[in-house]
Scaffold this active site. Structure first.
Site, PDB file in Angstrom:
ATOM      1  N   ILE A  61       0.749  -1.147   0.123  1.00  0.00           N
ATOM      2  CA  ILE A  61       0.011  -0.148  -0.152  1.00  0.00           C
ATOM      3  C   ILE A  61       1.153   1.201  -0.021  1.00  0.00           C
ATOM      4  CG2 ILE A  61      -2.033  -1.028   0.851  1.00  0.00           C
ATOM      5  CD1 ILE A  61      -1.266   0.293   3.677  1.00  0.00           C
ATOM      6  N   THR A 134      -9.646   1.230  14.824  1.00  0.00           N
ATOM      7  CA  THR A 134      -9.669   0.304  15.966  1.00  0.00           C
ATOM      8  C   THR A 134     -10.059   1.197  17.175  1.00  0.00           C
ATOM      9  OG1 THR A 134      -8.429  -0.688  17.638  1.00  0.00           O
ATOM     10  CG2 THR A 134      -7.353   0.528  16.333  1.00  0.00           C
ATOM     11  N   ASP A 135     -10.621   0.338  18.065  1.00  0.00           N
ATOM     12  CA  ASP A 135     -11.032   1.067  19.499  1.00  0.00           C
ATOM     13  C   ASP A 135     -10.030   1.477  20.073  1.00  0.00           C
ATOM     14  OD1 ASP A 135     -10.287  -1.419  20.265  1.00  0.00           O
ATOM     15  OD2 ASP A 135     -12.203  -1.653  21.289  1.00  0.00           O
ATOM     16  N   GLU A 136      -8.739   0.986  19.799  1.00  0.00           N
ATOM     17  CA  GLU A 136      -7.628   1.200  20.572  1.00  0.00           C
ATOM     18  C   GLU A 136      -6.975   2.682  20.545  1.00  0.00           C
ATOM     19  OE1 GLU A 136      -4.435  -1.690  20.718  1.00  0.00           O
ATOM     20  OE2 GLU A 136      -5.740  -3.307  20.570  1.00  0.00           O
ATOM     21  N   TYR A 159       1.370   0.778  18.129  1.00  0.00           N
ATOM     22  CA  TYR A 159       0.349   0.411  17.162  1.00  0.00           C
ATOM     23  C   TYR A 159      -0.834   1.309  17.257  1.00  0.00           C
ATOM     24  CZ  TYR A 159      -4.028  -1.968  15.611  1.00  0.00           C
ATOM     25  OH  TYR A 159      -5.266  -2.248  15.066  1.00  0.00           O
ATOM     26  N   SER A 162      -0.035   4.639  15.546  1.00  0.00           N
ATOM     27  CA  SER A 162      -0.116   4.682  14.382  1.00  0.00           C
ATOM     28  C   SER A 162      -1.282   4.623  13.521  1.00  0.00           C
ATOM     29  CB  SER A 162       0.840   3.563  13.784  1.00  0.00           C
ATOM     30  OG  SER A 162       0.154   2.072  13.859  1.00  0.00           O
ATOM     31  N   LYS A 163      -2.374   3.915  14.148  1.00  0.00           N
ATOM     32  CA  LYS A 163      -3.741   3.930  13.854  1.00  0.00           C
ATOM     33  C   LYS A 163      -4.525   5.278  14.004  1.00  0.00           C
ATOM     34  CE  LYS A 163      -5.575   0.750  12.282  1.00  0.00           C
ATOM     35  NZ  LYS A 163      -5.869   0.280  10.807  1.00  0.00           N
ATOM     36  N   LYS A 198      -2.771 -13.825  18.281  1.00  0.00           N
ATOM     37  CA  LYS A 198      -3.705 -12.938  19.063  1.00  0.00           C
ATOM     38  C   LYS A 198      -4.267 -13.821  20.056  1.00  0.00           C
ATOM     39  CE  LYS A 198      -3.157  -9.370  16.006  1.00  0.00           C
ATOM     40  NZ  LYS A 198      -3.582  -9.443  14.749  1.00  0.00           N
ATOM     41  N   ARG A 223     -11.374  -6.871  27.136  1.00  0.00           N
ATOM     42  CA  ARG A 223     -11.641  -6.580  25.875  1.00  0.00           C
ATOM     43  C   ARG A 223     -12.879  -6.763  25.480  1.00  0.00           C
ATOM     44  NH1 ARG A 223      -7.366  -4.730  26.821  1.00  0.00           N
ATOM     45  NH2 ARG A 223      -5.439  -4.497  25.854  1.00  0.00           N
TER      46      ARG A 223
HETATM   47  P1  NAD Z   1      -3.738  -8.982  10.056  1.00  0.00           P
HETATM   48  O1  NAD Z   1      -2.880  -8.535  10.571  1.00  0.00           O
HETATM   49  O2  NAD Z   1      -4.366 -10.299  10.195  1.00  0.00           O
HETATM   50  O3  NAD Z   1      -3.875  -8.623   8.324  1.00  0.00           O
HETATM   51  C1  NAD Z   1      -3.240  -7.407   7.868  1.00  0.00           C
HETATM   52  C2  NAD Z   1      -3.063  -7.664   6.257  1.00  0.00           C
HETATM   53  O4  NAD Z   1      -2.361  -6.640   5.963  1.00  0.00           O
HETATM   54  C3  NAD Z   1      -2.397  -9.081   6.097  1.00  0.00           C
HETATM   55  O5  NAD Z   1      -3.047  -9.853   4.817  1.00  0.00           O
HETATM   56  C4  NAD Z   1      -1.044  -8.320   5.361  1.00  0.00           C
HETATM   57  O6  NAD Z   1      -0.132  -9.080   4.291  1.00  0.00           O
HETATM   58  C5  NAD Z   1      -1.392  -7.072   4.832  1.00  0.00           C
HETATM   59  N1  NAD Z   1      -0.496  -6.006   4.805  1.00  0.00           N
HETATM   60  C6  NAD Z   1       0.333  -5.634   5.875  1.00  0.00           C
HETATM   61  N2  NAD Z   1       0.972  -4.597   5.252  1.00  0.00           N
HETATM   62  C7  NAD Z   1       0.878  -4.236   4.191  1.00  0.00           C
HETATM   63  C8  NAD Z   1       1.297  -3.384   3.135  1.00  0.00           C
HETATM   64  N3  NAD Z   1       2.545  -2.295   3.441  1.00  0.00           N
HETATM   65  N4  NAD Z   1       0.773  -3.511   1.816  1.00  0.00           N
HETATM   66  C9  NAD Z   1      -0.323  -4.309   1.604  1.00  0.00           C
HETATM   67  N5  NAD Z   1      -0.786  -5.136   2.511  1.00  0.00           N
HETATM   68  C10 NAD Z   1      -0.259  -5.258   3.839  1.00  0.00           C
HETATM   69  O7  NAD Z   1      -4.916  -7.856  10.610  1.00  0.00           O
HETATM   70  P2  NAD Z   1      -6.465  -7.782  10.921  1.00  0.00           P
HETATM   71  O8  NAD Z   1      -6.412  -8.377  12.363  1.00  0.00           O
HETATM   72  O9  NAD Z   1      -7.056  -8.744   9.956  1.00  0.00           O
HETATM   73  O10 NAD Z   1      -6.899  -6.269  10.770  1.00  0.00           O
HETATM   74  C11 NAD Z   1      -7.175  -5.819   9.812  1.00  0.00           C
HETATM   75  C12 NAD Z   1      -7.452  -4.052  10.002  1.00  0.00           C
HETATM   76  O11 NAD Z   1      -8.301  -4.184  10.942  1.00  0.00           O
HETATM   77  C13 NAD Z   1      -6.290  -3.469  10.493  1.00  0.00           C
HETATM   78  O12 NAD Z   1      -6.394  -2.283   9.811  1.00  0.00           O
HETATM   79  C14 NAD Z   1      -6.492  -3.370  12.004  1.00  0.00           C
HETATM   80  O13 NAD Z   1      -5.853  -2.159  12.434  1.00  0.00           O
HETATM   81  C15 NAD Z   1      -7.945  -3.246  12.169  1.00  0.00           C
HETATM   82  N6  NAD Z   1      -8.649  -3.743  13.119  1.00  0.00           N
HETATM   83  C16 NAD Z   1      -8.428  -5.248  13.559  1.00  0.00           C
HETATM   84  C17 NAD Z   1      -9.194  -5.789  14.812  1.00  0.00           C
HETATM   85  C18 NAD Z   1      -8.786  -6.900  15.376  1.00  0.00           C
HETATM   86  O14 NAD Z   1      -9.359  -7.464  16.256  1.00  0.00           O
HETATM   87  N7  NAD Z   1      -8.106  -7.689  14.779  1.00  0.00           N
HETATM   88  C19 NAD Z   1     -10.092  -4.749  15.352  1.00  0.00           C
HETATM   89  C20 NAD Z   1     -10.272  -3.405  15.006  1.00  0.00           C
HETATM   90  C21 NAD Z   1      -9.774  -3.100  13.851  1.00  0.00           C
HETATM   91  O1  DAU Z   2      -9.166  -3.696  20.101  1.00  0.00           O
HETATM   92  C1  DAU Z   2      -9.025  -3.870  18.752  1.00  0.00           C
HETATM   93  C2  DAU Z   2      -7.651  -4.233  18.713  1.00  0.00           C
HETATM   94  O2  DAU Z   2      -7.600  -5.638  19.047  1.00  0.00           O
HETATM   95  C3  DAU Z   2      -7.090  -4.279  17.352  1.00  0.00           C
HETATM   96  O3  DAU Z   2      -6.879  -2.994  16.815  1.00  0.00           O
HETATM   97  C4  DAU Z   2      -5.573  -5.164  17.150  1.00  0.00           C
HETATM   98  O4  DAU Z   2      -5.274  -5.107  15.782  1.00  0.00           O
HETATM   99  C5  DAU Z   2      -5.897  -6.436  17.515  1.00  0.00           C
HETATM  100  O5  DAU Z   2      -4.662  -7.091  17.640  1.00  0.00           O
HETATM  101  C6  DAU Z   2      -6.566  -6.580  18.951  1.00  0.00           C
HETATM  102  O6  DAU Z   2      -5.491  -6.033  19.783  1.00  0.00           O
HETATM  103  P1  DAU Z   2      -5.425  -6.407  21.348  1.00  0.00           P
HETATM  104  O7  DAU Z   2      -4.069  -6.233  21.936  1.00  0.00           O
HETATM  105  O8  DAU Z   2      -6.693  -6.222  22.315  1.00  0.00           O
HETATM  106  O9  DAU Z   2      -5.424  -8.233  20.958  1.00  0.00           O
HETATM  107  P2  DAU Z   2      -4.443  -9.359  21.441  1.00  0.00           P
HETATM  108  O10 DAU Z   2      -5.364 -10.827  21.105  1.00  0.00           O
HETATM  109  O11 DAU Z   2      -2.999  -9.215  21.220  1.00  0.00           O
HETATM  110  O12 DAU Z   2      -4.529  -9.412  23.177  1.00  0.00           O
HETATM  111  C7  DAU Z   2      -5.874  -9.380  23.570  1.00  0.00           C
HETATM  112  C8  DAU Z   2      -5.824  -9.229  25.204  1.00  0.00           C
HETATM  113  O13 DAU Z   2      -5.045 -10.514  25.505  1.00  0.00           O
HETATM  114  C9  DAU Z   2      -4.741  -8.147  25.644  1.00  0.00           C
HETATM  115  O14 DAU Z   2      -5.179  -7.516  26.878  1.00  0.00           O
HETATM  116  C10 DAU Z   2      -3.379  -8.933  25.926  1.00  0.00           C
HETATM  117  C11 DAU Z   2      -3.800 -10.081  26.339  1.00  0.00           C
HETATM  118  N1  DAU Z   2      -2.977 -11.501  25.925  1.00  0.00           N
HETATM  119  C12 DAU Z   2      -2.367 -11.367  24.718  1.00  0.00           C
HETATM  120  C13 DAU Z   2      -1.696 -12.460  24.395  1.00  0.00           C
HETATM  121  C14 DAU Z   2      -1.235 -12.624  22.676  1.00  0.00           C
HETATM  122  C15 DAU Z   2      -2.558 -12.131  26.974  1.00  0.00           C
HETATM  123  O15 DAU Z   2      -2.914 -12.124  28.259  1.00  0.00           O
HETATM  124  N2  DAU Z   2      -1.637 -13.273  26.398  1.00  0.00           N
HETATM  125  C16 DAU Z   2      -1.174 -13.610  25.084  1.00  0.00           C
HETATM  126  O16 DAU Z   2      -0.316 -14.215  24.907  1.00  0.00           O
END
Ligand code: NAD
Ligand code: DAU
Length: 351
Positions: A61, A134-136, A159, A162-163, A198, A223
């Site tokens: 991107i 994201t809510d973060e 993270y 940056s968002k 995750k 969460r």
């Molecule tokens: P993910 O890490 O599973 O997927 C990210 C994808 O982006 C991957 O396919 C990766 O190859 C691609 N990517 C990374 N860098 C890139 C680049 N420079 N150019 C093109 N592609 C690139 O992430 P996810 O958990 O699916 O999250 C997707 C989006 O949703 C993110 O923007 C994240 O901030 C947001 N989000 C995630 C959550 C969550 O709980 N996972 C919640 C709220 C918002």
């Molecule tokens: O809230 C939305 C966000 O949720 C997204 O924007 C992010 O992309 C996504 O990764 C997620 O962030 P969190 O940091 O909340 O998710 P994670 O799964 O990494 O962690 C969830 C909670 O669990 C957090 O409080 C940290 C804890 N944790 C996580 C891991 C990986 C543990 O206790 N042990 C672990 O090994």
């Protein structure tokens, strides 16, 4: 026929979104741009490999030429920018790539959309840029209250910083140039195809293989969990009917402390896999630096304006998710081989 440019469509939420949209609509096409980092996986998209409505392009991107070429080749109506570095723990170790992809990549996407959609003093009709945020970005809550769209941004991790920065650029492009935009800010997603860095897939995989379950701090961080398809539905609705320049929070009032999630996974796997899987696997480890204590979304705006409601309760969603990981052992084995082992050692061995 509407053309979507979906970025990050080989990742967890992006691939679920591509599958959701192609199942729901016949008259769309999706150009799926993904760099295929460690988190991108074409295996997630196997079922649409031969679907002519899905065009996969491996690109970054941040690459101006590659992205603008796609805008030129396809008459893009809607951009959904999922692509990002998404894992908080990785951002603590290596913040720079988060700035590069999440901020620089977003600005590049905005510039390309602005150039491609320019018409006269404004923009062609029917175009939309949707930033998946994201809510973060709101920071951390105390024991009560919820994040609303007017909660001030107060990110704590590299993270989330940056968002939040990306969100500000999205609004700046709206306010300065009039680019038609929306931002969605969703809570924690769970479901199929989530990379096992995750919490939920990591705990399922570790419990299944009888490895310790590393719980950060006291396990009482909260969460707000949402089944991934409900997030996809919200993004679809905002892309179609979100008011120009508006932010929409997405969440299903499903707050749980981390330790509750871990114990739930243990008991489900004890029932389905082996009664010897029990709470002795839990290992309380050093806390995440700057660990946000509690997230909780107020989803009233998207509910009132667009009629969005979540369809999957946590009780149903977590069972479906565990079933999926148990049925897709090879997917898990492939994504946890090689580089994942190095990541895991680096992240957990001294904790
Ligand atoms: P993910 O890490 O599973 O997927 C990210 C994808 O982006 C991957 O396919 C990766 O190859 C691609 N990517 C990374 N860098 C890139 C680049 N420079 N150019 C093109 N592609 C690139 O992430 P996810 O958990 O699916 O999250 C997707 C989006 O949703 C993110 O923007 C994240 O901030 C947001 N989000 C995630 C959550 C969550 O709980 N996972 C919640 C709220 C918002
Ligand atoms: O809230 C939305 C966000 O949720 C997204 O924007 C992010 O992309 C996504 O990764 C997620 O962030 P969190 O940091 O909340 O998710 P994670 O799964 O990494 O962690 C969830 C909670 O669990 C957090 O409080 C940290 C804890 N944790 C996580 C891991 C990986 C543990 O206790 N042990 C672990 O090994």
């Amino acid at each position: 026929m509407k053309t979507y440019l979906v970025t990050g469509g080989a990742g967890f939420i992006g691939s679920n979104f591509v599958l959701y949209m192609l199942k729901k609509y016949d008259d769309i096409r999706i150009v799926n741009l993904d760099k295929l980092t460690y988190a991108g996986n074409l295996e997630n998209l196997k079922s649409v490999e031969k679907d002519p409505r899905h065009i996969f392009v491996q690109a970054d991107i941040c690459d101006r030429q590659a992205v603008s070429a796609l805008f030129e080749q396809y008459d893009v109506d809607v951009v959904i920018n999922f692509a990002a570095e998404s894992h908080v723990d990785r951002s603590i170790k290596n913040p720079e790539i988060f700035v590069e992809t999440n901020v620089g990549g977003t600005v590049n996407m905005l510039q390309c959309a602005k150039n491609a959609w320019a018409e006269g003093e404004g923009f062609k009709a029917g175009k939309k840029y949707l930033q998946v945020s994201t809510d973060e970005v709101y920071g951390s809550l105390g024991e009560t209250g919820y994040f609303t769209e007017s909660t001030p941004l107060c990110p704590h991790s590299p993270y989330s910083a940056s968002k939040a920065s990306a969100d500000m650029f999205v609004m700046a492009f709206h306010d300065t140039y009039g680019l038609p935009v929306n931002i969605t800010r969703c809570s924690n997603n769970y479901g199929p195809y989530q990379f096992p860095e995750k919490l939920i897939p990591l705990m399922i995989n570790n419990a299944k293989t009888r490895k310790p379950l590393p719980v950060y701090g006291d396990g009482m961080n909260v969460r707000d969990w949402l089944y991934v398809e409900d997030h996809c539905k919200a993004i679809d609705m905002v892309a179609q009917a979100g008011r120009d320049g508006e932010v929409y929070n997405v969440g299903g009032h499903n707050e749980r402390p981390n330790i509750f999630i871990v114990k739930k996974i243990i008991s489900a796997l004890a029932d389905r896999v082996d009664p010897a899987i029990d709470e002795t696997l839990i290992k309380y480890v050093e806390d995440r630096k700057g660990h946000d204590r509690r997230y909780g979304i107020d989803p009233q705006k998207i509910r009132d304006e667009l009629g969005w409601t979540p369809e999957t309760t946590f009780e149903v969603g977590i069972e479906k998710t565990i079933d999926w990981y148990l049925a897709n052992v090879e997917w898990m084995e492939r994504v946890t081989s090689g580089a994942y082992m190095d990541y895991y050692r680096e992240m957990y061995q001294n904790r």
